[in-house]
Design a protein around this motif. Structure first.
Motif, short mmCIF file in Angstrom:
data_model
loop_
_atom_site.label_atom_id
_atom_site.label_comp_id
_atom_site.label_asym_id
_atom_site.label_seq_id
_atom_site.Cartn_x
_atom_site.Cartn_y
_atom_site.Cartn_z
N LEU A 46 0.77 -1.05 0.04
CA LEU A 46 -0.03 0.22 -0.16
C LEU A 46 0.88 1.24 0.02
CD1 LEU A 46 -2.50 -0.98 2.67
CD2 LEU A 46 -2.91 -0.81 0.03
N HIS A 47 0.49 2.16 -0.81
CA HIS A 47 1.12 3.33 -0.94
C HIS A 47 0.32 4.17 -0.07
CE1 HIS A 47 2.62 7.15 -2.89
NE2 HIS A 47 1.43 7.65 -2.49
N LEU A 48 0.72 5.04 0.89
CA LEU A 48 -0.29 5.90 1.50
C LEU A 48 0.19 7.55 1.41
CD1 LEU A 48 0.08 4.53 5.25
CD2 LEU A 48 -1.39 3.81 3.54
N GLY A 49 -1.02 8.11 1.68
CA GLY A 49 -0.72 9.67 1.59
C GLY A 49 -2.14 10.19 1.72
N VAL A 50 -2.10 11.57 2.18
CA VAL A 50 -3.26 12.34 2.31
C VAL A 50 -3.36 13.26 1.11
CG1 VAL A 50 -4.63 14.06 3.55
CG2 VAL A 50 -3.50 12.23 4.63
N THR A 51 -4.07 13.28 0.11
CA THR A 51 -4.00 13.99 -1.08
C THR A 51 -4.28 15.49 -0.63
OG1 THR A 51 -4.49 14.05 -3.28
CG2 THR A 51 -6.46 13.87 -2.01
N GLU A 52 -3.59 16.48 -1.35
CA GLU A 52 -3.90 17.84 -1.36
C GLU A 52 -3.85 18.20 0.09
OE1 GLU A 52 -7.42 18.42 -3.36
OE2 GLU A 52 -6.43 17.53 -5.49
N ALA A 53 -2.89 17.74 1.00
CA ALA A 53 -2.98 17.71 2.45
C ALA A 53 -2.74 19.46 2.80
CB ALA A 53 -1.73 17.15 3.16
N GLY A 54 -2.34 20.15 1.90
CA GLY A 54 -2.36 21.74 2.31
C GLY A 54 -0.71 22.37 2.57
N THR A 55 -0.58 23.39 3.27
CA THR A 55 0.62 23.89 3.26
C THR A 55 1.72 23.24 4.36
OG1 THR A 55 -0.11 25.16 5.15
CG2 THR A 55 -0.44 26.21 3.18
N LYS A 56 2.82 23.78 4.29
CA LYS A 56 3.88 22.77 5.22
C LYS A 56 3.35 22.46 6.54
CE LYS A 56 8.71 23.32 6.75
NZ LYS A 56 9.66 24.29 6.47
N TRP A 57 2.45 23.52 6.98
CA TRP A 57 2.31 23.48 8.26
C TRP A 57 0.98 22.61 8.49
CZ3 TRP A 57 3.26 23.73 13.58
CH2 TRP A 57 2.21 24.06 14.47
N SER A 58 -0.14 22.87 7.98
CA SER A 58 -1.30 21.89 8.14
C SER A 58 -1.30 20.84 7.52
CB SER A 58 -2.60 22.82 7.67
OG SER A 58 -2.39 22.93 6.16
#
Ligand code: SF4
Length: 444
Positions: free
Chosen positions: A195-207
């Motif tokens: 499985l490849h994991l990621g939260v897409t379009e997660a946001g800026t460096k902070w959020s």
């Protein structure tokens, strides 16, 4: 519970118990060879195991052959909508091709790509996005978005299996952190592929870093996930790599470079620690060894919880101290703390990883620490240690309380500075700040 199956993207194993691979994606126009190669080298240096490049045009696929030849890490070609580009990317030697079988132009075209991938031994990353699920799942998506995502992914897996192809990993992308967690948990139970994991379009460096740490960290802590990408809205792809490593290091899944620990600071802070921590962090980037370096904002607490650190500094207004493994090394003026810390670290490496001690300087530092330490201060560190003892069991809590009140044996090991009592050096249990007191005594 990593995936049962393992694939290889170039020499990098994915799944089957292999270390969780860090990947990122270049932000340059792929056809701009100079810019793309520069970014690939930067992310490789930052610790990317694999890098993905977008291949939306003919000129990008033409550049791909050179990129694959010159890249220090394996290349994944990212392709959407155009199966011809996927075929050309495989022929150009891409170490892996990412495509969404649902948008590549129908089963025949998918079969064509799979046939060539088999011929070249090229693995694929196949996957689904919450924003582009097949039409027949739209109703389910409305009722149960997690089940819809997992169904779309398993249908893709079934298509691969019908085509007798097993050299792939799977991703399910969602902008929702809870859905990312829930869907990957379900999918990990249903399929054996990496499985490849990621939260897409997660946001800026902070959020984006926080969302990814929560979403991916939760799954990784459960043993789910074989490769990760942190998606951040920044041109600097190496920032994504650094965040990925921090998540893996925090979970003790992989080790890379030094670990910086720093106190949260409080009203006892006696020097400009913000500046010092940033400088120490930056200078540590030049070191590859996983040494632990600690920065404490005051000497009130002694070396306290940082006693296991390989090296550390603690400061006061004018003077500070450098220590190693809980032992003072030397005292130095506060403004030279960072410089002297790195001198000690470099001496350690020059001597084959042996701490170099000057007994005279160490004795002077010990005396300075004794003058500045305040064993009666209820610091955040001591409160945490008392809480830990209280959580352990009632006996441990009693031992701590008795030792603090000077009525019994010394506090358990690790509860530094809690050995004072009313009859000793003046420590008084402060009900207002002590969670142990709050728990142990009635306030009636
Ligand atoms: S008491 Fe602890 S948290 Fe506060 S400045 Fe000192 S070391 Fe940092």
């Amino acid at each position: 519970m990593s995936s049962k199956r393992q694939i290889h993207v170039g020499p990098v194993p994915i799944g089957g118990g292999a270390p969780v691979a860090v990947q990122t994606m270049t932000k340059t126009e792929t056809a701009n060879l100079a810019a793309t190669m520069e970014q690939i080298r930067t992310v490789a240096e930052a610790g990317a195991d694999i890098v993905r490049v977008a291949v939306p045009r003919e000129q990008d696929v033409e550049a791909l052959r050179t990129i694959v030849a010159e890249s220090p890490i394996p290349i994944i070609a990212d392709i959407h909508f155009n199966h011809t580009l996927a075929l050309k990317a495989i022929e150009a030697g891409a170490h892996c091709v990412r495509l969404n079988p649902g948008n590549i132009g129908g089963p025949e075209k998918v079969a064509e790509v799979i046939a060539l991938a088999k011929l070249h031994g090229t693995p694929l990353r196949v996957g689904v996005n919450s924003g582009s699920l097949p039409k027949h799942l739209r109703e389910l998506e409305y009722e149960n978005p997690v089940e819809a995502l997992v169904t779309a992914a398993t249908e893709t897996v079934e298509l691969m299996e019908r085509l007798d192809f097993e050299n792939f990993k799977v991703s399910m992308k969602s902008t929702s952190v809870p859905n990312t967690i829930a869907s990957n948990r379900l999918l990990a139970e249903r399929i054996p592929y990496p499985l490849h994991l990621g939260v897409t379009e997660a946001g800026t460096k902070w959020s984006g870093s926080l969302k990814s740490a929560v979403g991916l960290g939760t799954l990784l802590a459960d043993g789910i996930g074989d490769t990760i990408r942190i998606s951040l809205s920044t041109f600097h792809a190496e920032e994504e790599v650094k965040v990925a490593w921090e998540i893996l290091k925090a979970l003790k899944l992989r080790q890379r470079g030094p670990d910086l620990i720093a106190c949260p600071t409080c009203g006892r802070l006696q020097f400009d620690m913000d500046k010092v921590v940033v400088e120490v962090e930056q200078r540590l980037e030049a070191y590859e060894d996983p040494i632990e370096v600690s920065v404490l904002g005051c000497a009130v607490n002694g070396i306290g919880e940082a006693r296991h650190a390989d090296f550390g500094i603690t400061g006061a207004k004018d003077m500070g101290m450098i220590y190693s493994k809980g032992e003072p090394l030397k005292k130095v003026p506060t403004e030279q703390l960072v410089e002297e810390l790195f001198k000690e670290i470099d001496r350690y490496y020059a001597a084959g990883k042996t701490v170099q001690r000057d007994e005279g300087a160490a004795e002077e530092a010990r005396r300075w620490l004794a003058e500045n330490e305040d064993e009666t201060a209820m610091t955040p560190e001591r409160i945490a240690m008392l809480e830990a003892a209280a959580a352990e069991n009632d006996e441990a809590a009693d031992a701590v309380l008795e030792s603090m009140l000077g009525e019994g044996p010394a506090a358990p090991a690790g509860v530094a500075g809690a050995t004072n009592g009313n009859g000793g050096n003046g420590a008084v249990m402060d009900e207002a700040v002590s969670p142990v007191a709050g728990r142990r005594f009635s306030r009636d």
